[in-house]
Design an enzyme around this catalytic site. Structure first.
Site, short mmCIF file in Angstrom:
data_model
loop_
_atom_site.label_atom_id
_atom_site.label_comp_id
_atom_site.label_asym_id
_atom_site.label_seq_id
_atom_site.Cartn_x
_atom_site.Cartn_y
_atom_site.Cartn_z
N HIS A 181 -6.87 -2.98 9.55
CA HIS A 181 -8.06 -3.78 9.28
C HIS A 181 -8.77 -4.02 10.60
CE1 HIS A 181 -6.22 -5.63 5.33
NE2 HIS A 181 -6.23 -4.30 5.33
N HIS B 209 -2.84 2.63 8.55
CA HIS B 209 -3.88 1.85 7.86
C HIS B 209 -4.07 0.54 8.60
CE1 HIS B 209 -6.14 -0.56 5.18
NE2 HIS B 209 -5.11 -1.21 4.66
N GLU C 212 0.82 -1.21 0.00
CA GLU C 212 0.00 0.00 0.00
C GLU C 212 0.86 1.27 0.00
OE1 GLU C 212 -2.91 -0.18 -0.71
OE2 GLU C 212 -3.96 -1.83 0.29
N HIS D 150 -12.77 -3.22 3.36
CA HIS D 150 -11.31 -3.34 3.46
C HIS D 150 -10.81 -2.98 4.86
CE1 HIS D 150 -7.19 -2.42 1.37
NE2 HIS D 150 -7.02 -2.77 2.63
#
Length: 228
Positions: free
Chosen positions: A99, A97, A79, A159
């Site tokens: 999850h 970032h 990413e 996501h």
């Protein structure tokens, strides 16, 4: 590529420490997620395939703003374009970032997380959900960068979530706040339709926070010291 010993050790250690904290808080699972911090024209970012809850500084790679590796021996996260896109657009200092479970769950069903609690104003208010695109693609990076306009956080459809801030500590705090808010919203929605703060209510919170310097400690005024 250069030897990892030439890397800015403090920033690499900070990224590793942030990943371990997020892992301990349950926001990073296995190798899913990535963290970076920018210093000048360099970005220290977690490596692809690394177990983030156990990340060590040598598993953090340093790149320039064009994505070229300048220090480290491991390939940076898939990413990377997403992180660099946020830095280029907003000039921010750190990107997280995850999850995270609640944020990811809501990203699968909501078009936006409304401003139902005043603490969401720390993230800019309503949290948008960026349109779905395959991980690691320019399309995903563009979608998330657009969703962050005027915000410090975005959900990523089906996501996960992304936060950014001037400092790595603050970006981590934003990620924790977002996950907390997603959890509260999920519980509230199970009981009924959550009330949303209107523009006037949001403005009143902002004005009160500015007047009180909300979120910082304050010494007791001298006139009140004898009353404790």
């Amino acid at each position: 590529m250069t030897d990892s010993s030439a890397a800015p050790d403090r920033e690499r250690a900070a990224v590793a420490g942030a990943c371990r904290r997020l892992g301990a808080e349950g926001l990073l699972i296995g190798t899913a997620g990535n963290v970076s911090v920018r210093v000048g024209e360099r970005v220290a970012v977690s490596a692809t395939g690394a177990v983030l809850a156990d990340l060590t500084p040598d598993q953090v790679t340093v790149v320039d703003l064009d994505g070229r590796v300048v220090a480290g021996t491991l390939e940076p996260t898939s990413e990377l374009d997403l992180h660099l896109g946020v830095y280029r657009r907003y000039g921010t200092g750190a990107v997280v970032h995850t999850h995270a479970p609640m944020a990811t769950a809501l990203s699968c069903v909501l078009d936006e997380l409304p401003c139902f609690h005043y603490q969401l104003l720390a993230l800019g208010g309503t949290v948008r959900v960026a349109s779905y695109a395959t991980f690691g693609t320019p399309e995903l990076a563009a979608s998330v960068v657009a969703a962050l306009e005027g915000r410090s956080a975005a959900l990523m459809a089906n996501h996960g979530a992304l936060t950014h801030a001037p400092s790595l500590d603050k970006a981590v705090e934003h990620a924790l706040l977002l996950e907390w808010a997603c959890g509260v919203y999920q519980r509230a929605a199970a009981l009924g339709r959550p009330r949303v703060l209107d523009e006037g209510q949001q403005l009143a919170v902002i004005e009160a926070a500015l007047a009180r310097d909300y979120g910082t400690t304050h010494p007791v005024p001298p006139a009140q010291e004898g009353q404790r």
